[in-house]
Scaffold this motif. Structure first.
Motif, mmCIF file in Angstrom:
data_model
loop_
_atom_site.group_PDB
_atom_site.id
_atom_site.type_symbol
_atom_site.label_atom_id
_atom_site.label_comp_id
_atom_site.label_asym_id
_atom_site.label_seq_id
_atom_site.Cartn_x
_atom_site.Cartn_y
_atom_site.Cartn_z
ATOM 1 N N CYS A 100 3.750 0.695 44.501
ATOM 2 C CA CYS A 100 4.880 0.785 43.573
ATOM 3 C C CYS A 100 6.237 0.641 44.265
ATOM 4 O O CYS A 100 7.258 0.492 43.601
ATOM 5 C CB CYS A 100 4.848 2.124 42.836
ATOM 6 S SG CYS A 100 3.390 2.361 41.814
ATOM 7 N N GLU A 101 6.248 0.719 45.579
ATOM 8 C CA GLU A 101 7.508 0.701 46.316
ATOM 9 C C GLU A 101 8.181 -0.657 46.262
ATOM 10 O O GLU A 101 7.540 -1.686 46.429
ATOM 11 C CB GLU A 101 7.262 1.070 47.783
ATOM 12 C CG GLU A 101 6.787 2.490 47.993
ATOM 13 C CD GLU A 101 6.488 2.785 49.449
ATOM 14 O OE1 GLU A 101 6.339 1.851 50.258
ATOM 15 O OE2 GLU A 101 6.404 3.982 49.782
ATOM 16 N N GLY B 243 7.244 6.953 41.670
ATOM 17 C CA GLY B 243 5.955 7.347 42.218
ATOM 18 C C GLY B 243 4.811 7.052 41.271
ATOM 19 O O GLY B 243 3.663 7.260 41.606
ATOM 20 N N ALA B 244 5.125 6.597 40.088
ATOM 21 C CA ALA B 244 4.147 6.277 39.054
ATOM 22 C C ALA B 244 3.198 7.451 38.823
ATOM 23 O O ALA B 244 3.555 8.589 39.062
ATOM 24 C CB ALA B 244 3.401 4.998 39.397
ATOM 25 N N GLU B 245 2.009 7.191 38.370
ATOM 26 C CA GLU B 245 1.053 8.263 38.061
ATOM 27 C C GLU B 245 -0.119 8.144 39.008
ATOM 28 O O GLU B 245 -1.141 7.574 38.689
ATOM 29 C CB GLU B 245 0.604 8.138 36.610
ATOM 30 C CG GLU B 245 -0.006 9.391 36.030
ATOM 31 C CD GLU B 245 -1.481 9.542 36.335
ATOM 32 O OE1 GLU B 245 -2.259 8.607 36.097
ATOM 33 O OE2 GLU B 245 -1.872 10.601 36.833
ATOM 34 N N HIS B 246 0.101 8.619 40.197
ATOM 35 C CA HIS B 246 -0.922 8.512 41.237
ATOM 36 C C HIS B 246 -1.162 9.855 41.907
ATOM 37 O O HIS B 246 -1.424 9.919 43.092
ATOM 38 C CB HIS B 246 -0.494 7.489 42.299
ATOM 39 C CG HIS B 246 -0.272 6.126 41.751
ATOM 40 N ND1 HIS B 246 -1.295 5.268 41.472
ATOM 41 C CD2 HIS B 246 0.871 5.493 41.390
ATOM 42 C CE1 HIS B 246 -0.795 4.141 40.983
ATOM 43 N NE2 HIS B 246 0.511 4.256 40.930
ATOM 44 N N THR C 81 0.394 12.005 45.970
ATOM 45 C CA THR C 81 0.609 11.145 47.127
ATOM 46 C C THR C 81 1.486 9.958 46.755
ATOM 47 O O THR C 81 1.463 9.491 45.629
ATOM 48 C CB THR C 81 -0.736 10.644 47.689
ATOM 49 O OG1 THR C 81 -1.444 9.977 46.653
ATOM 50 C CG2 THR C 81 -1.581 11.803 48.195
ATOM 51 N N PRO C 82 2.272 9.460 47.708
ATOM 52 C CA PRO C 82 3.146 8.326 47.423
ATOM 53 C C PRO C 82 2.353 7.085 47.028
ATOM 54 O O PRO C 82 1.261 6.843 47.532
ATOM 55 C CB PRO C 82 3.882 8.093 48.752
ATOM 56 C CG PRO C 82 3.712 9.353 49.520
ATOM 57 C CD PRO C 82 2.428 9.962 49.064
ATOM 58 N N CYS C 83 2.924 6.306 46.136
ATOM 59 C CA CYS C 83 2.287 5.070 45.695
ATOM 60 C C CYS C 83 2.923 3.901 46.446
ATOM 61 O O CYS C 83 4.001 3.434 46.094
ATOM 62 C CB CYS C 83 2.451 4.894 44.192
ATOM 63 S SG CYS C 83 1.778 3.337 43.610
ATOM 64 N N THR D 142 7.494 11.927 48.045
ATOM 65 C CA THR D 142 6.925 12.351 46.768
ATOM 66 C C THR D 142 6.279 13.722 46.845
ATOM 67 O O THR D 142 6.488 14.566 45.981
ATOM 68 C CB THR D 142 5.887 11.313 46.278
ATOM 69 O OG1 THR D 142 6.527 10.051 46.200
ATOM 70 C CG2 THR D 142 5.336 11.680 44.928
ATOM 71 N N TYR E 19 8.917 5.894 48.366
ATOM 72 C CA TYR E 19 8.382 7.111 47.764
ATOM 73 C C TYR E 19 7.728 8.028 48.792
ATOM 74 O O TYR E 19 6.855 8.828 48.472
ATOM 75 C CB TYR E 19 7.378 6.758 46.673
ATOM 76 C CG TYR E 19 7.981 5.935 45.574
ATOM 77 C CD1 TYR E 19 9.075 6.401 44.856
ATOM 78 C CD2 TYR E 19 7.487 4.679 45.265
ATOM 79 C CE1 TYR E 19 9.650 5.648 43.858
ATOM 80 C CE2 TYR E 19 8.051 3.919 44.265
ATOM 81 C CZ TYR E 19 9.132 4.409 43.563
ATOM 82 O OH TYR E 19 9.704 3.664 42.572
#
Length: 152
Positions: A126-127, A115-118, A121-123, A136, A133
């Motif tokens: 990044c999927e 999900g990284a650093e966002h 909410t889903p990124c 998330t 995600y």
């Protein structure tokens, strides 16, 4: 259910307080340099065992000047030893962080990035696969709920 709602309110209050503290700290770089070292407990000598304290630099050890019934009185020698131990702990933490960073660059250190650093909410960018995600937000609140349930 009512208890969970109360705890959710408490969690929200804690998060907003931490966010305000972080915003203050980020706006005051001098505070970070000072507080970063001065907030460390130098009695912790092993990060994996914070329950084992070095009594020689334990701020709450009566032998060092702590008075549980009133004002404490610490000697100048204790203060020097305490501040030196704080700096030494900070240096150990920095060395550990630098070693972890080197290991990450070498691909020898695992760290989660899901999900990284966002935020919560889903990124989507990044999927690797569509919807990867999509859970998330639920995972975040499940984690926070479990954390609160364990502690309260």
């Amino acid at each position: 259910m009512k208890m969970k709602c109360v705890l959710a309110g408490v969690a929200f209050a804690i998060v907003t307080t931490l966010a305000a503290a972080l915003a203050f700290a980020q706006s005051n770089p001098r505070y970070i340099r000072f507080a970063g070292v001065r907030s460390l407990n130098p009695a912790i000598t092993d990060e994996s065992r914070p329950d084992l304290l070095n009594p020689e630099v334990d701020l709450y050890n009566p032998k060092n000047g702590y008075n549980p019934k009133g004002p404490s009185n610490y000697s100048d020698d204790f203060k020097k030893k305490y501040f030196r131990a704080q700096a030494e702990r900070m240096n150990r933490l920095i060395d550990k962080a630098l070693a972890m960073e080197r290991a990450m660059k070498d691909g020898k250190y695992f760290y989660p990035v899901e999900g990284a650093e966002h935020g919560q909410t889903p990124c989507v960018p990044c999927e690797a696969t569509p919807g990867q995600y999509s859970n998330t937000v639920r995972n975040f609140y499940d984690y926070v709920g479990a954390w609160i349930d364990k502690r309260f």
